[in-house]
Design an enzyme around this catalytic site. Structure first.
Site, mmCIF file in Angstrom:
data_model
loop_
_atom_site.group_PDB
_atom_site.id
_atom_site.type_symbol
_atom_site.label_atom_id
_atom_site.label_comp_id
_atom_site.label_asym_id
_atom_site.label_seq_id
_atom_site.Cartn_x
_atom_site.Cartn_y
_atom_site.Cartn_z
ATOM 1 N N ARG A 174 -7.552 33.684 38.401
ATOM 2 C CA ARG A 174 -8.095 34.665 37.435
ATOM 3 C C ARG A 174 -9.621 34.726 37.431
ATOM 4 N NH1 ARG A 174 -3.623 32.971 34.271
ATOM 5 N NH2 ARG A 174 -2.013 34.534 34.518
ATOM 6 N N ASN A 202 -26.124 55.619 46.458
ATOM 7 C CA ASN A 202 -25.241 56.304 47.413
ATOM 8 C C ASN A 202 -25.978 57.401 48.179
ATOM 9 O OD1 ASN A 202 -23.051 54.722 46.606
ATOM 10 N ND2 ASN A 202 -22.678 56.059 44.857
ATOM 11 N N GLU A 248 -22.046 51.262 37.491
ATOM 12 C CA GLU A 248 -22.233 52.598 38.083
ATOM 13 C C GLU A 248 -21.753 53.723 37.170
ATOM 14 O OE1 GLU A 248 -21.735 52.862 42.401
ATOM 15 O OE2 GLU A 248 -20.983 54.887 42.127
ATOM 16 N N LYS A 297 -32.798 47.108 44.248
ATOM 17 C CA LYS A 297 -31.367 47.078 43.912
ATOM 18 C C LYS A 297 -31.130 46.298 42.620
ATOM 19 C CE LYS A 297 -26.683 46.910 45.304
ATOM 20 N NZ LYS A 297 -25.691 46.982 46.341
ATOM 21 N N GLU A 343 -30.446 51.001 55.288
ATOM 22 C CA GLU A 343 -30.329 50.731 53.843
ATOM 23 C C GLU A 343 -31.687 50.325 53.260
ATOM 24 O OE1 GLU A 343 -27.613 51.454 52.222
ATOM 25 O OE2 GLU A 343 -25.890 51.183 53.555
ATOM 26 N N HIS A 350 -21.729 51.760 59.634
ATOM 27 C CA HIS A 350 -21.985 52.288 58.292
ATOM 28 C C HIS A 350 -23.458 52.702 58.138
ATOM 29 C CE1 HIS A 350 -21.765 52.752 53.968
ATOM 30 N NE2 HIS A 350 -22.739 51.871 53.822
ATOM 31 N N LYS A 352 -20.420 44.358 43.767
ATOM 32 C CA LYS A 352 -19.273 45.184 44.189
ATOM 33 C C LYS A 352 -18.515 44.411 45.249
ATOM 34 C CE LYS A 352 -20.725 49.965 43.466
ATOM 35 N NZ LYS A 352 -21.058 51.245 44.138
ATOM 36 N N HIS A 390 -24.701 58.681 51.431
ATOM 37 C CA HIS A 390 -23.363 58.137 51.650
ATOM 38 C C HIS A 390 -22.263 59.193 51.624
ATOM 39 C CE1 HIS A 390 -25.508 54.404 51.289
ATOM 40 N NE2 HIS A 390 -24.423 53.665 51.333
ATOM 41 N N ARG A 410 -26.879 53.809 39.058
ATOM 42 C CA ARG A 410 -26.485 53.047 40.248
ATOM 43 C C ARG A 410 -25.997 53.972 41.360
ATOM 44 N NH1 ARG A 410 -23.426 47.202 40.857
ATOM 45 N NH2 ARG A 410 -23.322 47.285 43.131
ATOM 46 N N HIS A 433 -20.169 58.956 54.720
ATOM 47 C CA HIS A 433 -18.762 58.526 54.657
ATOM 48 C C HIS A 433 -17.851 59.519 55.368
ATOM 49 C CE1 HIS A 433 -19.203 55.667 50.956
ATOM 50 N NE2 HIS A 433 -19.436 55.054 52.101
HETATM 51 P P1 NAD Z 1 -20.109 43.091 59.151
HETATM 52 O O1 NAD Z 1 -19.894 42.132 58.068
HETATM 53 O O2 NAD Z 1 -18.931 43.628 59.859
HETATM 54 O O3 NAD Z 1 -21.108 42.469 60.206
HETATM 55 C C1 NAD Z 1 -21.425 43.177 61.378
HETATM 56 C C2 NAD Z 1 -21.155 42.346 62.632
HETATM 57 O O4 NAD Z 1 -22.207 41.395 62.773
HETATM 58 C C3 NAD Z 1 -19.868 41.548 62.608
HETATM 59 O O5 NAD Z 1 -19.292 41.592 63.885
HETATM 60 C C4 NAD Z 1 -20.322 40.115 62.294
HETATM 61 O O6 NAD Z 1 -19.466 39.146 62.831
HETATM 62 C C5 NAD Z 1 -21.656 40.082 62.974
HETATM 63 N N1 NAD Z 1 -22.638 39.165 62.403
HETATM 64 C C6 NAD Z 1 -22.877 38.955 61.090
HETATM 65 N N2 NAD Z 1 -23.944 38.144 60.957
HETATM 66 C C7 NAD Z 1 -24.370 37.833 62.186
HETATM 67 C C8 NAD Z 1 -25.448 37.056 62.691
HETATM 68 N N3 NAD Z 1 -26.351 36.494 61.872
HETATM 69 N N4 NAD Z 1 -25.571 36.934 64.034
HETATM 70 C C9 NAD Z 1 -24.708 37.572 64.883
HETATM 71 N N5 NAD Z 1 -23.689 38.334 64.472
HETATM 72 C C10 NAD Z 1 -23.534 38.471 63.123
HETATM 73 O O7 NAD Z 1 -20.917 44.400 58.658
HETATM 74 P P2 NAD Z 1 -22.128 44.659 57.663
HETATM 75 O O8 NAD Z 1 -22.864 45.783 58.255
HETATM 76 O O9 NAD Z 1 -22.848 43.413 57.314
HETATM 77 O O10 NAD Z 1 -21.386 45.134 56.346
HETATM 78 C C11 NAD Z 1 -20.621 46.316 56.324
HETATM 79 C C12 NAD Z 1 -19.663 46.223 55.166
HETATM 80 O O11 NAD Z 1 -20.400 46.109 53.953
HETATM 81 C C13 NAD Z 1 -18.772 47.434 55.022
HETATM 82 O O12 NAD Z 1 -17.460 47.011 54.820
HETATM 83 C C14 NAD Z 1 -19.301 48.139 53.774
HETATM 84 O O13 NAD Z 1 -18.301 48.832 53.071
HETATM 85 C C15 NAD Z 1 -19.805 46.955 52.985
HETATM 86 N N6 NAD Z 1 -20.831 47.289 51.984
HETATM 87 C C16 NAD Z 1 -20.639 46.822 50.731
HETATM 88 C C17 NAD Z 1 -21.579 47.071 49.764
HETATM 89 C C18 NAD Z 1 -21.419 46.480 48.396
HETATM 90 O O14 NAD Z 1 -22.208 46.813 47.500
HETATM 91 N N7 NAD Z 1 -20.473 45.605 48.193
HETATM 92 C C19 NAD Z 1 -22.733 47.808 50.069
HETATM 93 C C20 NAD Z 1 -22.893 48.265 51.375
HETATM 94 C C21 NAD Z 1 -21.927 48.003 52.336
HETATM 95 N N1 GLY Z 2 -24.062 49.996 47.824
HETATM 96 C C1 GLY Z 2 -23.934 50.705 46.603
HETATM 97 C C2 GLY Z 2 -23.913 49.837 45.384
HETATM 98 O O1 GLY Z 2 -23.978 48.638 45.448
HETATM 99 O O2 GLY Z 2 -23.789 50.360 44.318
#
Ligand code: NAD
Ligand code: GLY
Length: 383
Positions: A132, A259, A251, A241, A196, A280, A154, A262, A255, A266
């Site tokens: 939980r 986007n 949001e 942020k 970003e 992304h 998030k 986005h 917030r 998207h």
């Molecule tokens: P990811 O986590 O897939 O990482 C990208 C690639 O880099 C992966 O293959 C990973 O294994 C590799 N990698 C990571 N760190 C490394 C390092 N230091 N050295 C070598 N390789 C490395 O992708 P991302 O771009 O970090 O994140 C994308 C995700 O984040 C999406 O799912 C998106 O929806 C999410 N996101 C969430 C929020 C939020 O607020 N929660 C905001 C923006 C994006």
């Molecule tokens: N990446 C959008 C948010 O965190 O609200």
């Protein structure tokens, strides 16, 4: 402190997220992984952690992290999931939760997300529902996760209906953004994260945008000078942020400015699939150009701003023109419009857009005529 003033200091490495009883620190700088035990100590309720990481990051950083924690008397277990967006699924959420329960994680065990946004979102969501809800720490290892996904709470997974449709708001207790780990990040991923960073300038900080135009190449250079400049860019992004999240955690209004780019982005991601054809951040880069382009078409923002944004993102190496072909054939404005109307940000049948009156002056509106969206998409697809 503005970015020019910060350039003369080296100490501005902690950003505070002011969320009352859920407040936390974001540490940004070099060598943080090697200090993890000390940095974890103030937020631990038990000298135990459970690390969630992916196979690529595990091979690079799991052993150094666990060794450091062990030396500080913090015992850890871990689960390694495959790298990539497909891991943000019910199947891997179940795998992570089963591993945590098999390791007999307790309410006071700290979950640790070691990886990019995929790991942060998955591990954070798992932490929010395990027993939980338990605490978690983010150790973001991509630029995108250091400036965006690790901050703000998030969390979530994807389903067949779309991205991030199942999840929760669950704030981390601590974020450690170690800029050293970015040295192993593939260049394409680094640039995708830079989109970003640029977003924060475009949405609310024209001075930061101008600073980026001068300094982004240095920040992304990969040498010693790069670390300081990159840290400044990450700190400024996290401050932006943190400010927005503190004002509107769930949001309900402001917030949504995060986007920017986005809604368009998207639609292209959905069209291209999530197998790595279009990252992304790359989709966000072209989406931001389109958000400013539609703003100019509506007479809200000077067309010269669109040119300036295109020129900078392109010079950095980001794609600014959308792909014409996807796995389903030729990409059309009609198909993209269809993806947009499935967006989770629809409200009473209208799409919320982030538009701008100029660089650094973004605002929200749900009064964008569909014909203008169609016109902008058609222009982008024939650029
Ligand atoms: P990811 O986590 O897939 O990482 C990208 C690639 O880099 C992966 O293959 C990973 O294994 C590799 N990698 C990571 N760190 C490394 C390092 N230091 N050295 C070598 N390789 C490395 O992708 P991302 O771009 O970090 O994140 C994308 C995700 O984040 C999406 O799912 C998106 O929806 C999410 N996101 C969430 C929020 C939020 O607020 N929660 C905001 C923006 C994006
Ligand atoms: N990446 C959008 C948010 O965190 O609200």
């Amino acid at each position: 402190m503005n970015i020019a003033a910060r350039a003369m200091t080296t100490s501005a490495q902690i950003v505070k997220v002011a969320l009352g009883s859920r407040a936390y620190d974001i540490h940004v700088g070099r060598g943080l992984l090697a200090r993890a035990g000390d940095l974890f100590a103030p937020v631990l309720k038990q000298r135990r952690g459970f690390i969630v990481t992916d196979a690529t990051v595990a091979a690079l950083y799991l052993e150094p992290l666990t060794a450091n924690l062990k030396a500080s008397g913090i015992r850890t277990d871990h689960v390694i999931v495959p790298a990539g967006e497909a891991t943000k699924s019910f199947a891997h959420l179940e795998k992570a939760l089963d591993a945590m329960l098999a390791a007999k994680c307790e309410r006071h065990t700290m979950i640790v997300a070691l990886g990019g946004g995929v790991i942060g979102d998955l591990a954070g969501f798992a932490a929010s529902i395990l027993l939980r809800g338990v605490d978690f720490i983010q150790i973001p290892t991509t630029l995108l996760s250091q400036v965006d996904s690790s901050v703000g709470g998030k969390t979530g997974i994807n389903t067949i209906a779309g991205k991030n449709l199942v999840g929760s708001f669950h704030q981390p207790r601590l974020v450690l953004a170690d800029t050293d780990v970015l040295a192993t990040l593939p260049r394409r991923e680094l640039l995708a994260g830079y989109a970003e960073v640029a977003k924060y300038g475009l949405l609310g900080d024209a001075a930061f945008w101008s600073w980026l135009e001068k300094n982004a190449n240095i920040a992304l250079g990969g040498d010693d000078q790069a670390h300081d400049t990159l840290r400044q860019a990450i700190v400024t992004s996290c401050e932006a942020k943190a400010r927005i999240v503190a004002a509107d955690e769930k949001e309900s209004s402001e917030r949504a400015l995060l986007n920017l780019g986005h809604t368009f982005g998207h639609a292209f991601e959905a069209e291209m699939g999530y197998g790595g054809e279009l990252l992304h951040g790359e989709a966000v880069a072209m989406g931001m150009v389109m958000a400013f382009d539609i703003s100019a078409r509506l007479g809200l923002c000077p067309p010269t701003d669109v040119d300036r944004i295109r020129a900078h993102l392109k010079a950095i190496g980001l794609p600014v023109d959308p792909p014409r072909q996807g796995p389903h054939g030729t990409i059309t404005a009609a198909r993209l419009m269809e993806h947009m109307t499935q967006d989770k940000k629809m409200k009473d049948g209208a799409l919320t857009f982030v538009l701008a009156r100029g660089i650094g002056s973004a605002f929200l509106t749900n009064e964008v005529p569909a014909a203008k969206v169609q016109e902008t998409l058609t222009a982008a697809l024939s650029a």
